[in-house]
Structure formats: C-alpha cells, structure tokens
Design an enzyme around this catalytic site. Structure first.
Site, PDB file in Angstrom:
ATOM      1  N   ASP A 181       6.177  12.016  -0.447  1.00 33.99           N
ATOM      2  CA  ASP A 181       4.919  12.344  -0.969  1.00 33.99           C
ATOM      3  C   ASP A 181       3.667  12.188   0.087  1.00 33.99           C
ATOM      4  O   ASP A 181       2.659  12.361  -0.023  1.00 33.99           O
ATOM      5  CB  ASP A 181       4.538  11.472  -2.289  1.00 33.99           C
ATOM      6  CG  ASP A 181       4.687  10.004  -2.345  1.00 33.99           C
ATOM      7  OD1 ASP A 181       4.818   9.710  -0.988  1.00 33.99           O
ATOM      8  OD2 ASP A 181       4.319   9.291  -3.125  1.00 33.99           O
ATOM      9  N   HIS A 182       3.881  11.181   1.074  1.00 33.89           N
ATOM     10  CA  HIS A 182       2.948  10.681   1.813  1.00 33.89           C
ATOM     11  C   HIS A 182       2.545  11.412   3.122  1.00 33.89           C
ATOM     12  O   HIS A 182       1.506  11.407   3.799  1.00 33.89           O
ATOM     13  CB  HIS A 182       3.230   9.301   2.395  1.00 33.89           C
ATOM     14  CG  HIS A 182       2.879   8.096   1.387  1.00 33.89           C
ATOM     15  ND1 HIS A 182       3.106   8.099   0.096  1.00 33.89           N
ATOM     16  CD2 HIS A 182       1.800   7.332   1.580  1.00 33.89           C
ATOM     17  CE1 HIS A 182       2.560   7.077  -0.439  1.00 33.89           C
ATOM     18  NE2 HIS A 182       1.701   6.377   0.501  1.00 33.89           N
TER      19      HIS A 182
ATOM     20  N   ASP B  63       5.429   0.504  -2.359  1.00 32.29           N
ATOM     21  CA  ASP B  63       4.211   1.047  -2.274  1.00 32.29           C
ATOM     22  C   ASP B  63       3.384  -0.046  -3.355  1.00 32.29           C
ATOM     23  O   ASP B  63       3.786  -0.278  -4.454  1.00 32.29           O
ATOM     24  CB  ASP B  63       4.114   2.616  -2.912  1.00 32.29           C
ATOM     25  CG  ASP B  63       2.680   3.272  -2.840  1.00 32.29           C
ATOM     26  OD1 ASP B  63       2.353   3.959  -1.878  1.00 32.29           O
ATOM     27  OD2 ASP B  63       1.839   2.820  -3.684  1.00 32.29           O
TER      28      ASP B  63
ATOM     29  N   ARG C 130      -8.643   3.649  -4.858  1.00 30.26           N
ATOM     30  CA  ARG C 130      -8.859   2.936  -3.381  1.00 30.26           C
ATOM     31  C   ARG C 130      -9.953   3.612  -2.679  1.00 30.26           C
ATOM     32  O   ARG C 130      -9.891   4.685  -2.343  1.00 30.26           O
ATOM     33  CB  ARG C 130      -7.683   2.468  -2.731  1.00 30.26           C
ATOM     34  CG  ARG C 130      -7.877   1.427  -1.808  1.00 30.26           C
ATOM     35  CD  ARG C 130      -6.316   0.888  -1.326  1.00 30.26           C
ATOM     36  NE  ARG C 130      -5.509   0.118  -2.135  1.00 30.26           N
ATOM     37  CZ  ARG C 130      -4.414  -0.075  -2.171  1.00 30.26           C
ATOM     38  NH1 ARG C 130      -3.468   0.505  -1.234  1.00 30.26           N
ATOM     39  NH2 ARG C 130      -3.804  -0.607  -2.767  1.00 30.26           N
TER      40      ARG C 130
ATOM     41  N   SER D  67      -2.874  -1.795   0.767  1.00 35.10           N
ATOM     42  CA  SER D  67      -1.354  -1.310   0.657  1.00 35.10           C
ATOM     43  C   SER D  67      -0.191  -2.302   0.705  1.00 35.10           C
ATOM     44  O   SER D  67      -0.528  -3.396   1.551  1.00 35.10           O
ATOM     45  CB  SER D  67      -1.460  -0.121   1.877  1.00 35.10           C
ATOM     46  OG  SER D  67       0.025   0.212   2.142  1.00 35.10           O
TER      47      SER D  67
ATOM     48  N   ARG E 107       2.082  -1.597   2.836  1.00 40.20           N
ATOM     49  CA  ARG E 107       2.759  -1.339   4.178  1.00 40.20           C
ATOM     50  C   ARG E 107       3.173  -2.604   4.841  1.00 40.20           C
ATOM     51  O   ARG E 107       2.253  -3.125   5.458  1.00 40.20           O
ATOM     52  CB  ARG E 107       1.786  -0.440   4.927  1.00 40.20           C
ATOM     53  CG  ARG E 107       0.409  -0.902   5.478  1.00 40.20           C
ATOM     54  CD  ARG E 107      -0.344   0.228   6.032  1.00 40.20           C
ATOM     55  NE  ARG E 107      -0.648   1.044   4.872  1.00 40.20           N
ATOM     56  CZ  ARG E 107      -1.820   1.604   4.865  1.00 40.20           C
ATOM     57  NH1 ARG E 107      -2.924   1.534   5.792  1.00 40.20           N
ATOM     58  NH2 ARG E 107      -2.363   2.249   3.739  1.00 40.20           N
TER      59      ARG E 107
END
EC number: 4.2.1.3
Length: 781
Positions: free
Chosen positions: A127-128, A192, A474, A669, A671
């Site tokens: 999806d990213h 995520d 965000r 995030s 990440r």
C-alpha cells in the site's frame, strides 16, 4: 453473514482450492478460524479466559479491557510480574501484519535469522509504494512497473516463509486488517504506527518496528512495557456534523502528541454505542498521534454487525459467548480519566504542522486570519487508513450531492482514496464514487498515497505558502507533499468535502450559506449515510496470494547490484568499553519526528536498501547551531554540510557519534529505518529529553543507546562542538543511570546523569550489537 455462495467463492479465491478447505471451515463450529484465509488457525478465547482467570486471582481486582486482552496473552501468566508503567511483559501475539515499505527490512531480517517458516499467521500488504499522480488505474499500473523488483521480493519471500501477500491495489493495510483479520480480543502487532486501527473491532493492535515483528514471527515472546490505561468515558451520542473523527481530534487537543505515551487509551461509556465500528476504528487509528501504545473499544452490537457484514458471523457468535472477557470489569481503575459528552462535541479541525493543535471548525477561520495562515484551500483530500470506510465515503457523497443539486462543484482540488479494493468496488456499485467525481473529485488508487507523501503534486512550487485540508491522521511539516510551507489541517471527510466546495477555511457548514448556480443562497444539511452497505460488500478483484503448502523449491533472490534491496550484514558487537569522546553529529532543535529522521515520500523506494536510504538520515531535523535543516558542522574539517555526508565522513575515519534531541524524539511513524540508519552510519547513542515509545524500542533493537537527561535542563549544557563520554556500561543494569562527561573545547568538563529504560533482555541486545545478533547467539547455544 455473507450468503453461503459468496463465502464459498471468497474462500476458493483466497485458498486456491475448492471443497476441502471450504467444508473444513464451515463445519468446525466448535473451532472458529481467525480468518477465511487461514482455516486451520483458530481463535483461542478459551486460552484468553484461562489466562485472565489466573491474573485476576493474582491481582485480586477488577480489570480494564486493555488488561484482559494484554494479560490474556502473557507467556507465563502465573509468574509474570505485573505493574503498570514499570515491568516488562512477555507476550504471545496472535498475528503479525506488515506494510510493504517496512516489510522489506522485516523480511530481510527474518531471512538473516535462518528460520524456515514464520511461527504465527503473518501478512504483507502492498500500500505504501503507489504514488498519487493521475488517478487510480494509471497510478497502480505505474507503481507495479517501477516497483516490480520489490513486489517480487515480497511475494517470493512471503511464499518461501509462509506469509500471506496482498498485492498492490488490494488496499491500505489497516482497512484490510479490519475487513479480514481483526476481531474482539486479538493481540496483533503491525509494522505501521496506525496498526491501532484494529481497536475499532475490540482488539489490542500495536504498531512496532520490523525487529519486533521478526521476534514474533520467530516464535519468541514479545516484550512490551506494561502499559498504563487512560480511560475516555463517552456520554451522549453523535449527531449532525459531529463525527467519530471529532472525538480523537478533541482527545488529541487534550492529551497532546505525547500525552498517551506508555498507555493504552480505552474508550467506554454509554456514548460508545452511537459510534459505528469503522468510526471506532478511526478514533483508535489516530490515537497514534497522541503517542498511545494503542486504543481500544469494548465489544458491542456495532462490532457484531460489522463482523457479520464482512462474512465473519461465526466470530461474532463466538465473541458473544465470551463477551464478559471483551468488555471492562465494573469498577476497574484507570490511571487517568477523560470524559467527553458527545451531545456537546462540535466538529473539529486540527493543525497546521501538528495533529494536536485543535480548533472547532467554527473558529479555525478566525484563528487562521490572526496567525497569517492561508485561508484559501488549494486541495481537499479524503480517504487514508483513518477515514476511508463505506460510511465515510457515504457521508462525503451526501455533502457533495447537495452541492451538485445547486449547480456547484468543488472550488478546491479534491481527491478520494478508497481504503480497500472492497470499498472501491462497493462505492462504485452504489454510486458514491460517481457523485464524488461529479463534484470534481479524482479517485486515487487503493493505497496510502498523499497521506504518507506519495503525491506528485503539481499545482504549487516548493516553498509556496498554501493550505490543504485532509481526513488523514498526521500533518507534520512537509509530510504530504515535501513542501515545508504547506499548512495541512486534519478533520473528518465530510468537513473536508464541505470546505473543498466552499474553498476557504472561513466556511462553517453548521451556520454558513453557499450561493448556488441560480444565485440563491442555501445551507448544507448535516450528512447522513448508512454505516454499512444494504447489499453485501462487493469484494472486487481478487488480490490475495496464499502461501503454498510446500515452499521448498521457492527462491528469494536479491541482486548484489540492486539499488532497491540489500541483504543485511550484522552490526558490530559492543567492545566491552565505555563510549569515549563521542562527536555530536547534530543537536536537534524542537520537534523531531521519524519523518525528520528518515523521510518518506521519494525515499520510500529505498526502504529495502539500508545504505541507500541512509542518505536521508536526519535531513529534516533542525540544527540548533544554525537553525537550518540538513546542515551540520564537520568537527574535523569545520565545514558545514549535509547530515548524512558528515555521518559517513565520521564513519570512514572511525569517529563514533551521538545525536542530542529534544522532547518526544521519534514521534510519528513506526519506521525502524530511523534507528537502522544512525546505527549503520556509526552512531552509538541518542540522548534526548524524552522518546516516543516505538522509536525508543527500535533504537534498542539495533544496538543503540536511547538515553534521557536525568535533568532535562542538562540539554542546555551540551553544545554541538562538545565531545561526550558515556561511562558505566561495564556495570550496565536496569534502573541504574549512566554518567556522561561533557568535554568542552576550552578544556573544562561537566558531569551529568543519563537515565534509560533497558531491562536485562535489552541490555543483552546492546552487548550483542542488536536484537537480531542476540537471537542468532541463542540459536547457536
């Protein structure tokens, strides 16, 4: 429940087989599968009940819902030490979910572990990596072409190691989880930060870094600091223009971006029943913006209705049997209690530049005029993982339909992001997509798109001051379009739609009038829409790849010359000595999110290549020395240059370095690249006033030292030209502060204390060089 024929079709598509698996799922009434895609993996409410009973007897008090689900997944409920905010819990999550940008590094780490298969049900969601440019179909085709190497790696790695694979175009990870995998009482971790979306179905769903996911996929108990519990009691009911989004926008204004750190936010009270299941998911999703570990709602009839509509009536029936364990105990204690009367709650809009700057919609125009924020709205964007449900699209379409009836279209540009292929297909069938296009909208691909910076924006130049309004979660500086002058505001989809029609922040749909094409004034009525389609959901195209039973012949290739993927080399072990004369790479001023540390947008293409993506290290952070981004002094040459270049210079010359940060360092995030990059380029410690939860854990996992000033005022004692020595590592122990010697250029020194939150296991990660290194050591033993 979906008709038998539709359920059979879905199962056949998912499993690639016909009668055997279909019959096994439908006939085993005593055992209920966790999902249609994993017919032999069952929901263990019996084990949850057993563990809750053990813990309840030990603690001898009523339990919150959060405690029931978390403690119900303890590895050893009889012996686990339990103290909110203090002890570390060893947990056994039910499943793992990974989005494609973070799954690359997670799967590379799993491959490095040498294990043959994942130990728990796991999925990858593409999806990213889809950039919003021209529209859904064209953007998807382009993404499949330019990301073919990465998609092939993820698909083959999934097939090899037993991980389900959702192809590009299937939708956003959190919507797919809600539609297929979340259920009341589940403990799910996802790579995520908006994984808490699943709390809308009564689960504890927590965002983590890839290394945490690897632990769970490897069958290792997952560690989590025992969360505190913040209760939010809802009374009254939602009505008019007020939406579920307004609940979390209000809560964000109360708690701020770090007020939920270390806590689960648990919603309860009579007002809960006025919120749809997908509305609850919206609220839980954006709980990430207050730093919460996750958020959750108690099981109720709205969840039961959603489960049945998505073909999971068997799960709803089982949840009914165990409902006492899926709601809080009467008289349970919350560490903090917030009360919100939904009858009095007004529509909100938060921003710009931070998601906790809350304004009632009725007041934002006046505030914008006072602050000098642009009033004209250039683009309105609805969708994203936060607000892309059938109900969201319906309410937005209801607003658009009124404008069209008076001959109006959007004054602002307008984009729509469906949350999943199922949502896209259903809103196309039911006419919502047509209405939204008619009012001027462009329907984008079923993906994250502009919400994460995947937006090829053409209507402005970088540096041009402008305003956008979104239904996203965000709105950090430059997040959506890499333009630091874009003033982004977050609100509900229906408010975005109304503001895009009016074209200005000065418009309040509750009170203000629009002028129709005929010159007559009219007022928009509050939107009303079905929370779920009256007919069955249209599943759309089949986008799921089931892992094969036999993967022995499956190859996973990573080219040594690839610019997108790179096999990982283990980080160096701790040498057993204190860290002497650390150079300060940068002393950060103010907010430093994971977007500042490891930018997304165009950098997403390097998420599987550690060396390449390290070229974005801290390029968004503001240097206190000169007030600039991506400009730091090289302590050897005395020249100013980009942060990554300076870090690489230090690494090449054997100079170890440290970063000094401000409050809530690493918010945003999940990440883990924001932790992998400093470790890869020679960093040894990050010293701040405070950390966001996920980032602090990610740093520990990669063998770095996340440390906090015992006295926050000591931040001011350190200057970018100083050198630091961290002492006490030979006696490194939980709860024991470390000493830091600040060596000033004039020869003077100061000593300060640094706190940490390491436990024994995490100290072993540090000594081994990383959590992955430690896993390998244990395997060899």
């Amino acid at each position: 429940m979906a008709p038998y024929s539709l359920l059979v079709t879905r199962l056949q598509k998912a499993l690639g087989v016909r009668q055997y698996h279909v019959a096994s799922v439908l006939c085993q009434r005593a055992k209920v599968a966790m999902s249609h895609f994993e017919p032999n993996e069952y929901i263990r409410y019996d084990l949850l009940e057993k563990n809750i009973d053990i813990v309840r007897k030990r603690l001898n008090r009523p339990l919150t819902l959060s405690e029931k689900i978390v403690y119900g997944h303890l590895d050893d409920p009889a012996k686990q030490e339990i103290e909110r905010g203090k002890t570390y819990l060893r947990l056994r999550p039910d499943r793992v979910a990974m989005q494609d940008a973070t799954a690359q590094m997670a799967m590379l780490q799993f491959i490095s572990s040498g294990l043959p298969k994942v130990a728990v049900p796991s999925t990858i969601h593409c999806d990213h990596l889809i950039e919003a440019q021209l529209g859904g179909e064209k953007d998807l085709r382009r993404a499949k072409d330019i990301n073919q190497e990465v998609y092939n790696f993820l698909a083959t790695a999934g097939a090899k190691y037993g991980v389900g694979f959702w192809r590009p175009g299937s939708g956003i990870i959190h919507q797919i989880i809600l539609e297929n995998y979340a259920y009341p009482g589940v403990l799910l971790i996802g790579t995520d930060s908006h994984t808490p979306n699943g709390g809308g179905l009564g689960g504890i769903c927590i965002g983590v870094g890839g290394a945490d996911a690897v632990d769970v996929m490897a069958g290792i108990p997952w560690e989590l600091k025992c969360p505190k519990v913040i209760g939010v009691k809802l009374t009254g009911s939602l009505s008019g223009w007020t939406s579920p989004k307004d609940v979390i926008l209000k809560v964000a204004g109360i708690l701020t971006v770090k007020g939920g750190t270390g806590a689960i936010v648990e919603y309860h009270g009579p007002g809960v029943d006025s919120i749809s299941c997908t509305g609850m998911a919206t609220i839980c999703n954006m709980g990430a913006e207050i730093g919460a570990t996750t958020s959750v709602f108690p099981y109720n009839h709205r969840m039961k209705k959603y489960l049945s509509k998505t073909g999971r009536e068997d799960i709803a029936k089982l949840a009914d049997e165990y409902k006492d364990h899926l709601v809080p105990d009467p008289g349970c204690h919350y560490d903090q209690l917030i009360e919100i009367n939904l009858n009095e709650l007004k529509p909100h809009i938060n921003g710009p530049f931070t998601p906790d700057l809350a304004h009632p919609v009725a007041e934002v125009g006046t505030v914008a005029e006072k602050e000098g924020w642009p009033l004209d709205i250039r683009v309105g964007l609805i969708g994203s993982c936060t607000n892309s449900s059938y109900e969201d699209m319906g309410r937005s379409a209801a607003v658009a339909k009124q404008a069209l009836a008076h001959g109006l279209k959007c004054k602002s540009q307008f984009t729509i992001t469906p949350g999943s292929e199922q949502i896209r297909a259903t809103i196309e069938r039911d006419g919502y997509a047509h209405i939204l296009r008619e009012v001027g909208g462009i329907v984008l691909a079923n993906a994250c798109g502009p919400c994460i910076g995947q937006w090829d924006r053409k209507d402005i130049k970088k540096g041009e001051k402008n305003t956008i309004v979104t239904s996203y979660n965000r709105n950090f500086t430059g997040r959506n379009d890499a333009n630091p002058e874009t003033h982004a505001f977050v609100t509900s989809p229906e408010i975005v739609t109304a503001l895009a029609i009016a074209g200005t922040l000065k418009f309040n749909p509750e009170t203000d009038f629009l002028t129709g094409k005929d010159g007559k004034k009219f007022k928009l009525e509050a939107p009303d829409a079905d929370e779920l389609p009256r007919a069955e959901f249209d599943p759309g195209q089949d986008t799921y790849q089931h892992p094969p039973k036999d993967s022995s012949g499956q190859r996973v290739d990573v080219s040594p010359t690839s610019q997108r993927l790179q096999l990982l080399e283990p980080f160096d072990k701790w040498d057993g000595k204190d860290l002497e004369d650390l150079q300060i790479l940068i002393k950060v001023k103010g907010k430093c999110t994971t977007d500042h540390i490891s930018a997304a947008g165009p950098w997403l293409k390097f998420r599987g290549h550690l060396d390449n993506i390290s070229n974005n290290l801290l390029i968004g952070a503001i240097n206190v020395e000169n007030g600039k981004a991506n400009s730091v002094r090289n302590a050897v040459t005395q020249e100013f240059g980009p942060v990554p270049d300076t870090a690489r210079y230090y690494k090449k010359h054997g100079i170890r370095w440290v970063v000094i940060g401000d409050e809530n360092y690493g918010e945003g995030s999940s990440r883990e690249h924001a932790a992998l990059e400093p470790r890869h380029l020679g960093g040894r410690a990050i010293i701040t006033k405070s950390f966001a939860r996920i980032h602090e854990t990610n740093l520990k996992k990669q063998g770095l030292l996340p440390l906090t000033f015992a006295d926050p005022a000591d931040y001011n004692k350190i200057h970018p030209v100083d050198k630091l020595t961290i002492q006490g590592l030979k006696d490194f122990a939980p709860g024991k502060p470390l000493k830091c010697i600040i060596k000033h250029p004039n020869g003077t020194q100061e000593t300060i204390l640094l706190n940490h939150t390491f436990n024994e296991t995490q100290i072993e990660w540090f000594r081994a060089g990383s959590a992955l290194n430690r896993m390998k050591e244990l395997q060899q033993q």
